[in-house]
Write an enzyme that holds these catalytic residues in place. Structure first.
Site, PDB file in Angstrom:
ATOM      1  CG  HIS A  60      -1.889   1.088   1.315  1.00  0.00           C
ATOM      2  ND1 HIS A  60      -3.246   0.868   1.443  1.00  0.00           N
ATOM      3  CD2 HIS A  60      -1.752   2.435   1.261  1.00  0.00           C
ATOM      4  CE1 HIS A  60      -3.888   2.027   1.474  1.00  0.00           C
ATOM      5  NE2 HIS A  60      -2.996   2.998   1.372  1.00  0.00           N
ATOM      6  CG  HIS A  62      -0.976   7.033  -1.333  1.00  0.00           C
ATOM      7  ND1 HIS A  62      -2.229   7.205  -1.888  1.00  0.00           N
ATOM      8  CD2 HIS A  62      -1.154   6.280  -0.212  1.00  0.00           C
ATOM      9  CE1 HIS A  62      -3.132   6.604  -1.110  1.00  0.00           C
ATOM     10  NE2 HIS A  62      -2.503   6.040  -0.101  1.00  0.00           N
ATOM     11  CD  GLN A 155      -6.909  11.137  -0.756  1.00  0.00           C
ATOM     12  OE1 GLN A 155      -5.764  10.755  -0.910  1.00  0.00           O
ATOM     13  NE2 GLN A 155      -7.576  10.911   0.370  1.00  0.00           N
ATOM     14  CG  HIS A 213      -7.397   4.211   1.232  1.00  0.00           C
ATOM     15  ND1 HIS A 213      -7.009   3.820  -0.009  1.00  0.00           N
ATOM     16  CD2 HIS A 213      -6.351   4.907   1.765  1.00  0.00           C
ATOM     17  CE1 HIS A 213      -5.766   4.257  -0.221  1.00  0.00           C
ATOM     18  NE2 HIS A 213      -5.345   4.912   0.832  1.00  0.00           N
ATOM     19  CD  GLU A 216      -5.978   6.195   6.633  1.00  0.00           C
ATOM     20  OE1 GLU A 216      -6.465   6.330   5.497  1.00  0.00           O
ATOM     21  OE2 GLU A 216      -4.803   6.503   6.909  1.00  0.00           O
ATOM     22  CG  ASP A 312      -0.515   4.920   3.798  1.00  0.00           C
ATOM     23  OD1 ASP A 312      -0.934   5.158   2.649  1.00  0.00           O
ATOM     24  OD2 ASP A 312      -1.191   5.172   4.807  1.00  0.00           O
TER      25      ASP A 312
END
Ligand SMILES: [Zn+2]
Length: 426
Positions: A60, A62, A155, A213, A216, A312
């Site tokens: 995971h 970005h 997002q 996701h 979270e 992440d």
């Protein structure tokens, strides 16, 4: 033979081995006590008793936001939501060149630290889909160092703007590998549930895996994971779904968590924990006692649910630090999850190796003759030292090629040529 690694240790054994590599695969493994390997190799490396393991999975990450910390401002509250606000400003100036350049640096660093697989998210709530288009190019450009899979990641939410579902579908058409979601960032619980169904609909239409996701937050009422698991079962999508973060689980009632584990097991979902970033982002609304903000890693594993780890973020609006070392991610996980019994430590590397391969349904994986040679030679002689000393490893091998080495300074190798890796940011 192409490469011969002499005198290495393998996980779970005190003995020394020679490992021969040819045509991208492990050709032979011979225990030292049974004599030397006869074949001559183009390259011979004496491991000096160090540990040879499979290379690492960063499940995971970005790659589109990496190295943007401070642009246009730093995250003052340290919360997920302020990070999303800052990124909303930064992404207005995104270009493909900007994404690819930052991505290249990140992939080089991850390779140096032993990662040869990255599951990245590409923000699809930016209307030009710049992140996705850039990462599709990066996947080809840097595929010699790391295998990259891309999750189309909404997002800002799927139902928060009317075009977002369409953009997610377009991302699937353009070639994203997986479909993402962020139900806890939708306006309401109902929208969150609808967003999960939309993500699954798109994934099914395009025959893609799902990688969300999910939950979270420290909010114990954020219970989208049960909906993700239920959709997985109803749509027979077992083994094809990953839920990232699931930090709300750290705040659930035990009776509820117990029921949830049963559903997760039935759904054969993989949970990806991101301990570096969630240790930073979660607990921000607590005074004391302060929650750790992590999913129930230990209990999930003990219930037979697959768990792996992600880095992440690195130097971006959500995480102002980060080395690119999956061993450091593991180090943080072991502490926060109390995963420190002797047995747990001896098996800990599974979280960044075997469990990643399982999540991706790779059967060509592991240290055995005939398997793909994706290997790291750690700067440690046993499992405990590997977890104490961390990276970078001495050597990283991807499909039978040396792609990184620190034996003579930190270098990666592209088309056989060495390139110094710049670890400093200024
Ligand atoms: Zn993420």
């Amino acid at each position: 033979m192409d490469i011969l690694i002499k005198n290495c240790r393998l996980l779970g054994s005190e003995k020394l081995f020679d490992v021969g590599i040819e045509d991208g695969r492990i050709k032979e493994i011979k225990e030292k006590a049974n004599g030397r390997m006869n074949d001559k190799a183009r390259e011979e490396i004496d491991a000096g008793g160090r540990l040879l393991t499979s290379s690492f999975f960063n499940m995971h990450f970005h790659l589109d936001t990496v190295f943007t910390a401070g642009q246009p401002r730093y995250n003052a509250s340290g919360t997920l939501l302020e990070g999303i606000e800052i990124w909303e400003e930064r992404k207005k100036s995104l270009t493909e060149k900007d994404v690819i350049e930052r991505c290249e640096k990140a992939v080089e660093i991850f390779t140096l630290y032993g990662t040869t697989f990255i599951r990245t998210h590409a923000d699809t709530t930016e209307k030009e889909l710049t992140s996705l288009k850039a990462l599709l190019k990066a996947k080809k450009l840097f595929g010699d160092l790391c295998d990259i899979q891309i999750t189309a990641f909404p997002q800002d939410g799927i139902l928060t703007q009317k075009e977002n579902a369409e953009l997610l579908e377009k991302a699937a058409e353009l070639g994203a590998d997986c479909i993402g979601m962020i139900p806890h960032n939708e306006y309401t619980r109902e929208d969150g549930i609808d967003s999960i169904r939309i993500a699954f609909d798109i994934a099914q239409r395009h025959n893609k895996d799902v990688d969300g996701h999910v939950d979270e937050t420290d909010d114990p009422d954020s219970k989208f994971l049960e909906v993700v698991a239920a959709e997985t079962i109803k749509r027979s999508y077992q083994k094809r779904v990953i839920a990232g973060h699931t930090t709300a689980m750290g705040s659930y009632d035990n009776a509820y968590a117990f029921k949830l584990f049963g559903t997760l097991k039935k759904a054969e979902i993989t949970i990806v924990s991101n301990p570096l970033v969630n240790a930073n982002l979660q607990g921000r609304f607590d005074s004391y006692p302060k929650r750790r903000g992590l999913t129930r890693m230990k209990e999930l594993l003990n219930s037979g649910i697959n768990v792996c780890l992600g880095h992440d973020d690195m130097l971006d609006p959500w995480y102002p630090l980060g080395t690119g070392d999956m061993l450091q991610v593991l180090f943080m996980a072991l502490h926060l999850a109390h995963f420190t019994s002797r047995e747990e430590l001896l098996n800990a590397l599974d979280l960044i190796t075997t469990n990643g391969a399982k999540a991706l349904r790779l059967n060509d994986y592991g240290i055995a003759p005939g398997k793909k040679a994706n290997l790291v030679l750690l700067n440690a002689k046993n499992e405990i030292d590997a977890l104490r000393i961390l990276g970078p490893p001495l050597l990283v091998i991807k499909e039978g090629r040396i792609v990184a080495s620190t034996i003579d300074g930190p270098k990666i190798y592209r088309k056989g040529k060495p390139k110094e890796v710049e670890l400093f940011t200024s």
